[in-house]
Scaffold this active site. Structure first.
Site, PDB file in Angstrom:
ATOM      1  N   GLU A  17       8.919  12.300  24.747  1.00  0.00           N
ATOM      2  CA  GLU A  17       7.521  11.878  24.600  1.00  0.00           C
ATOM      3  C   GLU A  17       6.759  12.002  25.923  1.00  0.00           C
ATOM      4  OE1 GLU A  17       9.923   8.417  22.722  1.00  0.00           O
ATOM      5  OE2 GLU A  17      10.386  10.224  23.895  1.00  0.00           O
ATOM      6  N   LYS A  19       7.321  14.071  28.509  1.00  0.00           N
ATOM      7  CA  LYS A  19       7.029  15.487  28.794  1.00  0.00           C
ATOM      8  C   LYS A  19       5.830  15.965  27.967  1.00  0.00           C
ATOM      9  CE  LYS A  19       8.966  20.024  27.609  1.00  0.00           C
ATOM     10  NZ  LYS A  19       8.770  20.791  28.852  1.00  0.00           N
ATOM     11  N   LYS A 112      16.016  19.690  46.051  1.00  0.00           N
ATOM     12  CA  LYS A 112      16.923  18.891  45.236  1.00  0.00           C
ATOM     13  C   LYS A 112      17.074  17.479  45.771  1.00  0.00           C
ATOM     14  CE  LYS A 112      21.202  20.148  47.485  1.00  0.00           C
ATOM     15  NZ  LYS A 112      21.738  18.787  47.562  1.00  0.00           N
ATOM     16  N   ARG A 518       9.587  19.590  33.451  1.00  0.00           N
ATOM     17  CA  ARG A 518      10.650  20.548  33.125  1.00  0.00           C
ATOM     18  C   ARG A 518      11.915  19.775  32.751  1.00  0.00           C
ATOM     19  NH1 ARG A 518      12.999  25.096  31.150  1.00  0.00           N
ATOM     20  NH2 ARG A 518      14.652  25.912  32.482  1.00  0.00           N
ATOM     21  N   CYS A 519      12.261  19.823  31.477  1.00  0.00           N
ATOM     22  CA  CYS A 519      13.463  19.152  30.992  1.00  0.00           C
ATOM     23  C   CYS A 519      14.480  20.202  30.569  1.00  0.00           C
ATOM     24  CB  CYS A 519      13.138  18.252  29.799  1.00  0.00           C
ATOM     25  SG  CYS A 519      12.047  16.884  30.209  1.00  0.00           S
ATOM     26  N   GLU A 668      14.489  31.796  47.363  1.00  0.00           N
ATOM     27  CA  GLU A 668      13.166  31.163  47.391  1.00  0.00           C
ATOM     28  C   GLU A 668      12.753  30.901  48.826  1.00  0.00           C
ATOM     29  OE1 GLU A 668      10.557  27.973  48.270  1.00  0.00           O
ATOM     30  OE2 GLU A 668      12.707  27.691  48.421  1.00  0.00           O
ATOM     31  N   HIS A 697       6.203  28.471  40.507  1.00  0.00           N
ATOM     32  CA  HIS A 697       6.061  27.173  39.862  1.00  0.00           C
ATOM     33  C   HIS A 697       4.606  26.734  39.766  1.00  0.00           C
ATOM     34  CE1 HIS A 697      10.217  27.212  41.441  1.00  0.00           C
ATOM     35  NE2 HIS A 697      10.471  26.712  40.257  1.00  0.00           N
TER      36      HIS A 697
END
Length: 761
Positions: A17, A19, A112, A518-519, A668, A697
């Site tokens: 929900e 996201k 990260k 982002r899931c 990257e 992104h």
């Protein structure tokens, strides 16, 4: 009396929900007031669930609109100047601009969160004048109390961790920055104490990494200041993800409680508490339930551990809790109707972990007999999985043992490079992309129709070929030198391969947050991994048939598949990596046999899995490199092996990257504003390399000039003969129009660079 707690709860909701609300708001489909209301409903539902399960200390302010580190930066008004922030509460437009970028300003760097698969937004301190813009923990505490009658435990990221994870300052400025930040924490905590808050959780996970004497001194100063300012407030100094190295000093800090990880830091923390004891005037937050893993805890073993700790700490000073925030696991197993029974019975997601915590707390309070039935059922469930045929494939174990006994290798790079140049005849500074192209609503709908059986296999295959045709044509028109097929048949770079390999299982609702909205739905490696049939050959061969330019085969590497999956806990990660490498080697060989002469084996997650303890890192990197080479070392010299890494800092593992012996690696660099290039200014690198020249992104289209500047800086330290030009990462999440425009600008920047550097070759 023993109490239960968790360190944080998943934000995204059982049906994602959160996201959906974020993306509706970003897309202009949801007004800000309606968006705020939806997020409040989600937030309160999470708190209500913990209250109903019987958790004693419920965290508040663990919920976020994007990321908890970004929240902390916004709370202190730490906003880069390019977003034209003018002070006061940070508006959502600026908050999301920092996270995602705007048409005028690049997004802040993303990297990260320790050694997890979650990524946070890096605060930028240069030029910042921190001030408290709003007391977010206080707002969260009030909401929980007023709406649900919950006496919440506000959660904050600690000052030392926040500073250490930030950028834009020099090491010698550390103390000066703490002098600016600590008064803001005093202000936050003072207002919480005035409100009647009993416990505050201050997260200092930086303490499980290497902290020197100066940092310990800083910690003492920080918490002496906080304790003196709010003497009536109970502070739980929380660590997680590993054991603490400076246990004796840390447990003597002037705080009322210390939280330790007794899952991932079990060996070190348990040894320390046995050797040095635990202060009688402090509470121990005992992280005995795994906040990062999905496997059901052995209640028998966890109770024995908790009882051992209860013998070292007075029961009224013991909190049984998760090892870290439950942010890293899916919400609930209850909705998973399609998993095989012996697997489902051995799983525990966030909601099931709440139950485990309450059961352990009950047993410590009322005796083991009070949960005897639950212990017996748990033993039965775990035994069923361990005895399953999928976990006991001797053919796989024997084959993997045989190939991993030696050290895989290819001809020296210099010899391979000549052979590959003769074969491909590529121009200086060849251009390519990382692999995926935009997955439009049309692509997602087609896949859904096929999965539901409403489209036949032939219909779906024809659709995928149409997409490949379109993007092969577009790549040729743009002027790229090495093409890709676009990966339109793939939902996720790990899930796609897991679905085609033995030993994997997939949930329907097992989503976790990776970054922002982002899931990902990580596969579960529950059995022995085995190759069954070719996985990528058909689409790659088709794409190659449509062009005279080389098309790369695209695979995900063994370490990334492992690190982006939930893995079984009865084998070492090294053993699992070699099983994956053996399976993927067979796919690499199938591509080569089909005439594909460039093969990219992506390893974006190698850095993510790096152990937090220095003494464990060399071993991990050694077997990670070996797993990559097991995957790729059997190809011919003319076959060019590419790999890709993203989201991370690589300055401390350049040697391991080179040891992977890929012919070309792309990394990257644009989101970190070229900082990675500094690593190559200090270290030589003699293989092919592409440093991403624009951030995928962000929806913005980068200009030719900024990409030209990035290329020029890289070529000051890297050999033009070995340099490739590409975006940072795959383009799956971008739209067609912005993708084409960005790639055209990239090719134009390359032409400018070729003219500048052709004379050097």
């Amino acid at each position: 009396m023993v109490k239960s707690s968790v360190l944080g709860y998943p934000r995204i909701g059982a049906d994602r929900e959160w996201k959906k609300a974020l993306e509706a708001f970003w897309g202009g489909k949801l007004e800000e007031s309606a968006f705020e209301s939806q997020l409040q409903d989600i937030r309160l539902n999470h708190l209500r669930k913990q209250k109903e399960q019987g958790i004693d200390l419920i965290p508040v302010n663990d919920f976020s609109y994007y990321d908890h580190i970004l929240d902390t930066a916004a709370m202190f008004g730490i906003v880069p100047k390019r977003f034209l922030y003018e002070g006061g509460a940070v508006p959502l437009s600026v908050y999301y601009g920092m996270a995602r970028g705007t048409k005028e300003a690049t997004a802040s760097e993303m990297t990260k969160w320790f050694n997890t698969n979650y990524h946070y937004i890096v605060p930028e301190l240069d030029g910042a004048s921190p001030a408290l813009t709003e007391n977010k923990p206080l707002n969260a505490y009030r909401e929980a109390k007023e709406k649900l009658g919950i006496e919440g435990k506000p959660v904050l990221v600690g000052p030392l961790t926040f500073l250490k994870l930030s950028k834009g300052y020099e090491a010698f400025e550390t103390d000066a920055w703490l002098d600016r930040l600590v008064p803001l924490y005093v202000q936050v905590l003072t207002e919480l104490a005035q409100e009647g808050v009993q416990w505050v959780q201050i997260d200092e996970p930086i303490l499980v990494t290497k902290a020197d004497e100066a940092d310990i001194k800083r910690l003492r100063s920080i918490y002496e200041t906080l304790n003196k300012a709010v003497p009536g407030l109970n502070i739980l100094l929380q660590t997680y993800f590993e054991s603490v190295d400076n246990y004796e000093a840390i447990v003597q800090l002037p705080v009322q409680g210390i939280g330790l990880d007794f899952v991932h830091g079990l060996k070190g923390n348990l040894a320390a508490i046995k050797q040095f004891g635990f202060p009688s005037d402090k509470v121990l937050g005992a992280g005995v339930i795994d906040g990062r893993g999905i496997w059901k805890a052995s209640l028998r073993e966890k109770l024995a551990l908790a009882q051992e700790l209860a013998g070292l700490v007075s029961p009224d000073r013991l909190i049984v809790q998760s090892s870290c925030s439950l942010l890293h696991v899916p919400v609930t197993v209850s909705k998973e109707a399609k998993l095989m029974p012996e697997l489902k019975g051995a799983l525990a997601f966030a909601d099931e972990k709440l139950v485990e915590l309450v059961l352990l707390t009950k047993a410590l309070t009322s005796g083991e007999a009070s949960i005897a039935g639950e212990i017996a059922q748990c033993d039965k469930d775990l035994l069923a999985l361990s005895e399953s045929s999928q976990r006991n494939r001797n053919d796989v174990k024997q084959a993997v043992a045989a190939i991993s006994a030696g050290e895989p290798s290819r001809l020296p790079f210099a010899e391979r490079h000549v052979a590959q140049q003769n074969k491909w005849q590529l121009p200086i500074l060849p251009t390519t992309t990382i692999g995926s192209f935009p997955q439009s609503a049309e692509v997602r709908k087609a896949r859904q129709l096929w999965r539901k059986g409403e489209w036949s296999e032939a219909q779906y295959e024809a659709f995928i070929q149409e997409q490949i045709d379109l993007w092969i044509k577009l790549q040729e028109e743009i002027g790229l030198d090495v093409l890709v097929h676009g990966e339109f048949e793939r939902t996720d770079m790990v899930e796609f391969f897991g679905e085609k390999l033995a030993g994997f299982a997939f949930t329907q609702y097992g989503w976790v947050q990776s970054y922002g909205s982002r899931c990902v739905k990580p596969p579960i490696i529950f059995g022995d991994v085995a190759f069954e049939q070719a996985m990528t050959v058909e689409e790659t061969k088709y794409a190659q048939s449509k062009t005279a330019r080389p098309v790369k085969g695209m695979l995900t590497g063994p370490i990334t598949i492992m690190n982006w999956s939930f893995v079984r806990d009865d084998l070492t990660r090294e053993q699992i990596a070699y099983q994956l490498a053996y399976a993927l080697r067979q796919e690499v060989e199938a591509l080569e046999q089909a005439g594909i002469g460039m093969i990219q084996v992506d390893e974006p997650a190698v850095r993510e899995g790096l152990p937090l303890k220095e003494e464990d890192q060399a071993s991990y990197l050694a077997w990670s490199v070996k797993a990559f080479r097991l995957t790729t070392a059997t190809v011919q010299p003319e076959t060019q092996i590419h790999t890709h890494m993203c989201y991370c800092e690589f300055h401390d593992m350049i040697g391991s990257i080179e040891a992977m012996d890929a012919d070309v690696i792309s990394i990257e660099t644009s989101r970190s504003h070229g900082e990675l290039i500094h690593s190559f200014e200090e270290n030589t690198y003699e293989l092919g390399i592409g440093l991403g020249v624009y951030d995928i992104h962000s929806p913005r289209v980068p200009g030719v000039g900024e990409m030209t500047n990035m290329i020029d800086r890289a070529l000051r330290v890297l050999d033009p003969k070995l340099f490739w030009i590409n975006p940072d990462c795959g383009l799956k999440t971008r739209g067609q129009e912005e993708t084409v425009a960005s790639l055209r600008n990239m090719v134009e920047a390359t032409q400018i660079a070729r003219e500048k550097h052709a004379v050097q070759v």
